[in-house]
Structure formats: structure tokens, C-alpha cells
Design an enzyme around this catalytic site. Structure first.
Site, PDB file in Angstrom:
ATOM      1  N   ASP A 163       0.821  -1.214   0.000  1.00 11.28           N
ATOM      2  CA  ASP A 163       0.000   0.000   0.000  1.00 11.28           C
ATOM      3  C   ASP A 163       0.853   1.260   0.000  1.00 11.28           C
ATOM      4  O   ASP A 163       0.628   2.173  -0.785  1.00 11.28           O
ATOM      5  CB  ASP A 163      -0.927   0.004   1.216  1.00 11.28           C
ATOM      6  CG  ASP A 163      -1.876  -1.192   1.209  1.00 11.28           C
ATOM      7  OD1 ASP A 163      -2.284  -1.602   0.112  1.00 11.28           O
ATOM      8  OD2 ASP A 163      -2.189  -1.710   2.299  1.00 11.28           O
ATOM      9  N   HIS A 179       1.352  17.887   1.452  1.00 15.21           N
ATOM     10  CA  HIS A 179       1.252  16.756   0.513  1.00 15.21           C
ATOM     11  C   HIS A 179       1.650  15.439   1.179  1.00 15.21           C
ATOM     12  O   HIS A 179       2.481  15.420   2.077  1.00 15.21           O
ATOM     13  CB  HIS A 179       2.142  17.019  -0.718  1.00 15.21           C
ATOM     14  CG  HIS A 179       1.498  17.947  -1.705  1.00 15.21           C
ATOM     15  ND1 HIS A 179       2.214  18.705  -2.610  1.00 15.21           N
ATOM     16  CD2 HIS A 179       0.198  18.242  -1.929  1.00 15.21           C
ATOM     17  CE1 HIS A 179       1.376  19.412  -3.343  1.00 15.21           C
ATOM     18  NE2 HIS A 179       0.144  19.159  -2.951  1.00 15.21           N
ATOM     19  N   ASP A 222      14.958  21.203  -3.936  1.00 12.87           N
ATOM     20  CA  ASP A 222      14.036  20.328  -4.687  1.00 12.87           C
ATOM     21  C   ASP A 222      14.563  20.007  -6.083  1.00 12.87           C
ATOM     22  O   ASP A 222      14.723  20.901  -6.907  1.00 12.87           O
ATOM     23  CB  ASP A 222      12.695  21.084  -4.776  1.00 12.87           C
ATOM     24  CG  ASP A 222      11.640  20.409  -5.629  1.00 12.87           C
ATOM     25  OD1 ASP A 222      11.860  19.280  -6.087  1.00 12.87           O
ATOM     26  OD2 ASP A 222      10.564  21.032  -5.810  1.00 12.87           O
ATOM     27  N   HIS A 248       6.828  22.034  -9.307  1.00  6.92           N
ATOM     28  CA  HIS A 248       8.262  21.994  -9.019  1.00  6.92           C
ATOM     29  C   HIS A 248       9.042  22.870  -9.992  1.00  6.92           C
ATOM     30  O   HIS A 248       8.702  22.965 -11.167  1.00  6.92           O
ATOM     31  CB  HIS A 248       8.774  20.553  -9.092  1.00  6.92           C
ATOM     32  CG  HIS A 248       8.103  19.648  -8.114  1.00  6.92           C
ATOM     33  ND1 HIS A 248       8.505  19.533  -6.811  1.00  6.92           N
ATOM     34  CD2 HIS A 248       7.019  18.846  -8.246  1.00  6.92           C
ATOM     35  CE1 HIS A 248       7.707  18.685  -6.182  1.00  6.92           C
ATOM     36  NE2 HIS A 248       6.804  18.253  -7.031  1.00  6.92           N
TER      37      HIS A 248
END
Lengths: 558, 558
Positions: free
Chosen positions: B52, B77, B196, B370
Site C-alpha cells: 500500500d 502533501h 528540490d 516543481h
């Protein structure tokens, strides 16, 4: 079909290739004659667990075997020739016509299916093959394998043209497409056009193979270490371009991956792969050359787990290890769904210090073998068909291609977006959907053809997600009670050695429950006992683990 | 860590987020203090059958529980907050700091994990949270969810800045990013930047949400039927833009899919989703409105099999059927690997007569959350770090981002492309890789955390491809021979009802073989009997079928 077609009508239908990319098989039928165009396989998607290939259902052809005059092969790709051995196992095909490298590839393929008889004839581009009512001709096209042809079937109701896979490459690496013949067909009048829809959604004109070849040569001349190139073994033009780029930059070539070795073998034998003696070297001989003198040509451009490049990337390849300074070039684009596997391969290559070049608008190391929408328009303008049937594509591609056809002058209502099996009946100046024939998918798994159905696939799906738990209960039939403790085994559920308590609980619960049931009833109902075991175990295991393994109860009576 | 870090050194490491997109968790450690940034989950790829979620291994944190001061959440998120309940089950975290909508989303999530205690505090952009040695501040960024923040950890060895997920959106749909604070940080001096890397390979500047919002409004005003929009429920800006476009074009909105309903609920409650009373209507009320007065907002933009849009597409949705004139808009882009499922959904929608608009350079119905490489350079120019550590990305993205950093002025050798667990030790003006801590992946399947290991996954893989065949042999221990016939059951192998002959053969062969073995030996070796059964069945079945089902022998002794 007797029921579907009127005597004067020509029937056109696909057993594969509509609503999908793969297993192409198109048929033209008139009275007692059937012409088949291509016999492809499709590679299964991830939902078809364990399935090796998908082929069309050949039932209709089996029922009408006596009508079949010939199978025509447009080119040597697996989605056009891969079904031949499976088809021939079920149905006698009097003649198979193919051309050039397709002949070699079919022969090579049939070696793996010894005992299957076939009668393979070579056609040349200006041949005309005549049957009682139908007549077949060819026109050369451009595609990512040499000797690709469009097919013209002349019928009493007019000409039917099938482009098969094509691009218009104005600077091809092989011979030109036969524009003149296409234009002449258009001028003489074409009743129905079947045309390649793979790239119908792509607005651009597909780039020439020559551009890609120049880019690869340019990259080869700039990199100072080994060039490791992964591409589709089926793209024989590309393979030859890589060979030429290697020769031009003084590199020897070592070839890895079975399908790539076969391409080099068949291609060299038939003159499509040309290289001076000594260009190809074995893996062992690589040590005699400096890095900038080496090209490694391999399979695995889609990140396929067992392909040469993937094994190189994850360090399980016996002969090749990545060394610093290596540049890996993907001369390919990702087939939808393969991106994660490709990413994994690229990450592994980077980790080992390789530089990696993938196809992008900047690098341009790949081009498609299929026409974009502007090329599709050119084909429509050359052939000028009365009726139009987009083929070779998923439904939305077919739909887009039909819109494109309308924009070039095909009359509204004359376009037919069909499903596999739908029969288009053509007469004089009419076309209608006359009905349909059986055309589902048949799965091949190992030696089995069509023995894997939905029940087995559904089981595999459940097994893949939550595994299986089996409870084996032994019952003394005379005494009407369980003997010993039930045996609990599982696979893919939890690692049982870590869960002995759970196993004991389950075993105990099953025995108690079965004994209770046996006491209540005088006679042993194995079926209802099994149902009960499944019911209580499902509930118990879900509550404990939130998982739904497949429950497999076994009752042994002694 | 005591062994890894010198007393004056600050340790920086990731337990998740390096070499992958997902399960972000970054830690800063100095003497007796650990600050954790984010606690995300990752969604498994196709290889992790039945899993999962994936979470980081929390062992190191468990061992150093006493040092943990707080967990800081950069935004709401799942790959940043999804791990919180699992983390809290194992480890006591004194304080969790989050801001704005992340607070609401975490509370909502914790309702599904009753009994797990948590201490959630809200931070605001100008807060400073002080611990003994470490100090934490924030700066506002742009991202695809409101209230996204970068984090500044001030340490005795200088400032460590973590951008978390960001873009530079000069015309954002929410507040501006805090350029001034980022520039001030840069001027004051930043020791280490973590940034990022998701879109490090993309050359372009990410498009503004406002552009997308205008495009969607434009599409809404042009379409005459119902607008069916699928997007990520997590992109709350986008959802609000779709709501506004609906209001502007006089459409009522019906919402489908659990995560979308939750976004609307939490978003409305907290003021991020704003709409006049009566804008949202139930599925039942749709019949009171004309097609052009309706927006259907749904999940399923990735073709997820059970999401609302997929059920609408395959006609299994109870309330919504596609009707001619519907336009389905994908306000999303495919996550790698999902393209085949999305294609399937699109084909099904087309078949039912819907028009489908997907994101493309022409339609521009989606933008990323992003930063592309040009934005990454802007961040590097503002922050001007001494050391650089790319985070949040696959290895090749990290590598690309490191190159980008060098191009903007980070000194060669000051960039660190690390793996999860690697500890970067910072002191004065030095940075070194000091070693690593445990940071593997832990799989969650149902209620089980980490109980699915490689053996179970390997079993699931075999089961998924060839199924299973079990032979249950009953042995009379006293007489040392089999009783009755062995029972053969299988699942996912072949459909046994069609193969009674094969089943009989296998059963007979097993019994004979076992009896022979029993005769030879005086004592019953269950383990070697099982091994023998597996050996002979593997060979026999492969020869017959070219398949390798898992063989599960069971010996019942009575």
C-alpha cells in the site's frame, strides 16, 4: 459471413489492430476468396499477468479455411509477422507472400517452430498476384525496417489500399517511397483506404532517419570513452546507421542481446547490415581496444529487466561492466508504461559513473517509424479514397485520424472508425457496417494457446496482491471428525516463520469450526465445508491484517 | 551517530527522499538535538506487488528518540505528511509544527488513526522556534498547495536552508513567495542548501498557475455541454481555480471521489476553497440543470482503476454516465508509468462520445509544482550557499541539479549527491561524508508495517506470473505409505476444470514417486519428500506447459 455480406459486396475487417497497437491482421473477402494482410502478435500490458503474447482469435478464419487464398506480409516487425506460427498451427494457408528482410525474419522465426509447415514466397514491388476475383499489388513505403510495403487489393468493387506502417522520409537511409505509384492509384480511383494511425495525434512531420543518423555520428565523434548504444533491434535502418557511425569514428562494435545478435546475423546475411570484415568483435576481444575505439550495441532501450543494457546497469552482466567515461546513448523513445523501468536503468547507469544521453528535442537520437498527422494528410491527398478506415491504433488515435481524413476531403459519413471484427461491406458506391465476426484476444502463456482465461488472470491478480493461504483439514469419514491439526501454509501473504502464533490460531480456529459443523450435520458436505472455511478465514484474516489473501481450503478424507 | 559526528559537527541526513520521489524525511542533528523535516510516504511502484505504502526505516530515530525536539512540516502533501501516523506509532515526537492547510490535512488524517497521540502546533511565517542549540525559521514559497514553506535551521556551524518543494510563480494564485527573506538569508550567509530536484532535468521555467487557470476558464466558456474535470485532489490551488472558472461560466459543481471530497471539505472549512452558497450540488440535483450549467469535478486523472473518472469511463459509476456533448478535461500530467491506464480511460471516454482534452503545449491545462532548472538557478543565486545537497529526486535528477549548482557558482567539491542514510557532517568551513545510518524502505500492507519482506514479494511475483499448484499427499505413518490419492489444487496456473487429465496424471505421478521414496527409506523425512515433489513437478509441468507455477507440497500424516 454468408449471412453478413450480399453476393456482390466486398467485406473488409480486422481481426487485430483496431483499438490497439499490435497483433495486426486485416482481411479482404469477396465471395469465395479471402486475402489476409499481416499476422501479428501483441505484447501484453501489465494487467495480463504472466501472459507472453496476445494473438487474434482465428475462429472465423478456421471456419472459412477453404476460402483463404494467401497471407500477405507488409513488413518484418513482430506486430505484423509474430502471429504466423500460431496461425499456421490452426489453419492451412496456401501461400505466404513477403519481401526482402521480412522473408529472412520469417524463416528465422519458423526455425523455432519446427514441424509447422509453411509455403513462403517472395514478392517484389512491381509484382501482381492474381486470384479468381481479387488481385494484389504493392507500393514501397518508408518505415523503420527495410522492405516495407503498402498493399493494393483490386476487387470487383474497386481498389482497397492498405498503407501498413509508414512515414514519408524525404531523405531516407534506404530507397525512396514510391510517390508516383501512390499518386497513380489516387488518380485511377481508390474505393477504400486503410491507413496507419499510430501517430495520428502528433502534429509534427516525423523527422528523417538521416537526421538521427547524423546526430549519432556527431555524438560518437565527440565522446572520448566507450559508446554504449541501446536501440530497438527491429529498427534495422538504425542499427546500420550505428554501425556506419562506428566505422566513421574508428570504433569496433560488440553486440549484446539475443534479438540484436539476430538482427546483425539476418541483416548481414541479407545485405542490410554492411560492415568491413573485423568491424564486429567479441566481448573477449574488447580488451585489445582503447575506450574510444569501442561501440557496445545492445538491447534494453525500454529498461526490460533481462535485456543486455539492464544487466549492464545493475552489474549482473557477465562480460560488460560500466567504467567511468562510458557514454550510454538511448536511440529510442519510451513506449508508454516503460518510463519507470527506463528511469531505473538510467539511475543505475549514472550511479556507476556513466554519462547518459536520452532522446530529447535537444539530442534527437530517435525518430518514429510512423507518420504524424501532416504525413497522414499527404497520404490521403495522394490516394484520395472514397471511403476511409483508420487502422493500427488505439480508439482515440483512430478517431483523430478519421477527423484528419475529413479535413482533407473525405466526405462526412464515409469514414469508418471500427472495432476488431466489425465487417465493412463495400459495394459500388456504398459502404455499410454489415455486422461482426469473432475477434477477441487469445493469450499465449508458455505452450498454452488460449487456455488462460479471465478466471486464471483474476486469480493471478489476487495472488500478486495479497498472496495465498491454504488450510488443509483431514477428516476421519467414519468418525465424522477432524484428525490431528489442520495444516496452514501460505505464500506471498506474510512470512510464516515470523508468524507462528498467527498460524496456530488459524489452525485451531479452523479445526474447531469444522468439528462444530460436522457435529451439526450427519453427512459430510465437502463443498459447504470449504465455503465455510473460506468465509471464516476471510473475516478473521482481514480483521487481523487488513489483507485479503486467496483462501484455498483442502479437505482430505481418510 | 556518536561514532560518526565529532562534537562540534552538525549532521544532515535523509531517511527518505534521495534517489526517489517520495517519503521525504530530512534530519538535522547537533549534539543532543535532532530536528526532523517532513515525514512522508511513497506510493509503491508496480514491482511492489500488493504494497500500500512505503515509509522510511525509523530505526535511527527510535534509537535516538530522546534527542528529537520536533518535526517540522513544510506543506500538506502526502509525500511530506503521510508518514506521520506511522512515525508516531513507533516514536514519541514532542511537537509537530505545521502551517495553514497542512494543519487541517494532518488533523483529518489523524482521525483515521485514533489512539495515536500527537501534539500539533501551528507555525506562522515569521515565527522562530528556539531549542537549546538549534533555531528554526521559515520562508514562504510557491507550490501546488497553499502554505508551503522553506525551512531555515540555524546551527552553531551556520544556517542550513531546506527549500522543500517549490516553484517561482511570479503571478501566483495565492500569496507571493518571500523573495526578500531568501535574499536576506543569502546575504547573511548560508552554510548548506538542500533544494528540490524533481524538475532539475527540465530546462524551462515552470508556467504560472494563473496561466493554467485562464486556459481552463477559456475552455469552460467555449464548451457547450458538461465540463468533466479531473485533477489531483492535492492541488488545492487548481481545485479553487476550477471552482472559480465554474462560477464565472455559471456552472454548478458536483464533486466525485473521496480525496476530492476531502479537499473540498477541508479547503472550504479553512477558507482555501471559496464559493457562494449553492455552488456545490449533489449528484441527484444534477438533473435540474442543463448540461452547460454543470461541472463535474473528479479524481482519476492518473487512470487509477477505482477512481471516479475511471468508473465513469468504464460505465460502472452509479451516478454519472457519459453523455454526448460532455467534454472531459485532464488538468494534470501523467506520472511516469501511468500512461497506459490513462490511455485506457481516454479510449473509453471517446468510445462513449465524450470529447477529451488532455494537457499539451497547445491546451496547457496543467503546470508542475516543481521548479525547472532556471528557477533552481534563481534559488541558488538568492541563497548563495557554501555547500549544496540536492534532495527530492531520483539519482539522475540529483546529479543534474548538482551540475546546475556548480554552474551558478557553488565550488567544485562542495556539492554532495547523497543516498538516503548518508550523513553529511558540517563544521566551520568543512563538509564531509561521515558515514551512514540505516535508511532502507519499509513496506506497509494493510495493517502490517515492515512484515512484507523480499521473500513474500518474490513469492507474489512468481504467483502473479504462473500461479500455484499444490499437491497434498496423505501418508499413513505406521504403514509408511500413501493413503488414497494425492489432492492436486491450483490457482492462477491453468483452469483446472478444463484439465482433468493433467490433474490425474500429476496426482498419480506424485503418489507413485512418494511411495517409491518411502519404500527406500525407513524413516519419514518430510523435508526431503517435499523437495522431491517440488523437483519432479517442476520438471514435469515445465515440459508439459512451459510454465513454472509455484509448487506447494503438503504432507499430511495420519
Amino acid at each position: 459471413m454468408q449471412n453478413l455480406l450480399k453476393k456482390h459486396e466486398v467485406g473488409v475487417f480486422a481481426l487485430g489492430g483496431l483499438g490497439e497497437v499490435g497483433k495486426n491482421m486485416y482481411c479482404v473477402e469477396y465471395q469465395n476468396e479471402i486475402i489476409i494482410i499481416d499476422a501479428g502478435i501483441m505484447f501484453p500490458d501489465d494487467h495480463l499477468l504472466g501472459i507472453d503474447y496476445v494473438i487474434p482469435d482465428y475462429t472465423y478464419l478456421k471456419q472459412n479455411e477453404h476460402k483463404i487464398k494467401a497471407l500477405f506480409i507488409t513488413h518484418g516487425h513482430e506486430d505484423h509477422i509474430g502471429g504466423i506460427p500460431w496461425l499456421l498451427r490452426e489453419i492451412k494457408i496456401p501461400k505466404i507472400y513477403a519481401s526482402g528482410i521480412a522473408v529472412g525474419l520469417i524463416k528465422n522465426k519458423m526455425q523455432e517452430h519446427r514441424g509447422v509447415h509453411y509455403n513462403l514466397l517472395e514478392f517484389f514491388e512491381n509484382d501482381r498476384i492474381r486470384f479468381k476475383h481479387l488481385k494484389v499489388g504493392f507500393f514501397r513505403t518508408n518505415h523503420s525496417i527495410p522492405d516495407s510495403y503498402g498493399i493494393v487489393v483490386s476487387t470487383p468493387q474497386g481498389k482497397i489500399v492498405h498503407t501498413s506502417d509508414f512515414t514519408f522520409d524525404f531523405t531516407p537511409t534506404g530507397p525512396d517511397a514510391d510517390y508516383a505509384k501512390m499518386a497513380r492509384l489516387g488518380n485511377e480511383g481508390v474505393k477504400l483506404l486503410l491507413s496507419d494511425s499510430t501517430n495520428a495525434e502528433i502534429e509534427t512531420f516525423t523527422k528523417s532517419e538521416t537526421t538521427i543518423s547524423e546526430n549519432i555520428r556527431d555524438i560518437f565523434s565527440r565522446i572520448k570513452g566507450r559508446a554504449v548504444v541501446a536501440t530497438f533491434a527491429s529498427n534495422i535502418h538504425r542499427v546500420q546507421q550505428i554501425v556506419e557511425a562506428s566505422i566513421a569514428t574508428d570504433r569496433k562494435i560488440a553486440v549484446f542481446g539475443r534479438s540484436m545478435e539476430r538482427t546483425i546475423e539476418v541483416g548481414t546475411e541479407m545485405g542490410y547490415i554492411k560492415a568491413p570484415h573485423g568491424t564486429f568483435v567479441s566481448a573477449k576481444a574488447l580488451k585489445y581496444f582503447k575506450p574510444h575505439e569501442i561501440t557496445i550495441l545492445s538491447t534494453g532501450s525500454q529498461g526490460e529487466p533481462f535485456a543486455a543494457l539492464s544487466r549492464i546497469a545493475n552489474r549482473t552482466h557477465k562480460q560488460i561492466k560500466i567504467q567511468p567515461g562510458d557514454t550510454v546513448i538511448f536511440s529510442s523513445s519510451p513506449i508508454p508504461g516503460n518510463q519507470p523501468s527506463i528511469n531505473k536503468t538510467i539511475n543505475q547507469l549514472f550511479r556507476q559513473g556513466a554519462n547518459v544521453i536520452t532522446h530529447s528535442p535537444l539530442t534527437d537520437t530517435h525518430t518514429s517509424g510512423h507518420a504524424g498527422s501532416e504525413e497522414l494528410k499527404l497520404m490521403l491527398k495522394l490516394i484520395k479514397p472514397c471511403f476511409f478506415m483508420p487502422v493500427h491504433g488505439e480508439h482515440r488515435m483512430l478517431k483523430k485520424h478519421a477527423e484528419t481524413a475529413l479535413s482533407t476531403g473525405v466526405k462526412k459519413g464515409n469514414e469508418f472508425v471500427l472495432d476488431n471484427g466489425d465487417v465493412l461491406a463495400i459495394s459500388n458506391n456504398k459502404a455499410r457496417i454489415a455486422g461482426n465476426v469473432e475477434a477477441s484476444s487469445v493469450f499465449i502463456d508458455g505452450k498454452g494457446i488460449g487456455d488462460i482465461g479471465n478466471i486464471v488472470l483474476k486469480d493471478r491478480k489476487i495472488l500478486s496482491e495479497d498472496g495465498l493461504l491454504s488450510a488443509i483439514v483431514t477428516i476421519d469419514e467414519e468418525k465424522n471428525r477432524t484428525i490431528g491439526k489442520s495444516v496452514i501454509v501460505s505464500r506471498g501473504f506474510v512470512y510464516m516463520k515470523d508468524h507462528t502464533a498467527l498460524t496456530k490460531e488459524i489452525s485451531h480456529m479452523v479445526d474447531q469450526h469444522v468439528d462444530n459443523l460436522l457435529k451439526k450435520e450427519n453427512k459430510l458436505h465437502i463443498h459447504s465445508l470449504k465455503k465455510e472455511i473460506i468465509r471464516i478465514l476471510n473475516r478473521y484474516i482481514y480483521n487481523k491484517t487488513e489483507r485479503n489473501p486467496m483462501i484455498l481450503p483442502v479437505i482430505v478424507t481418510v
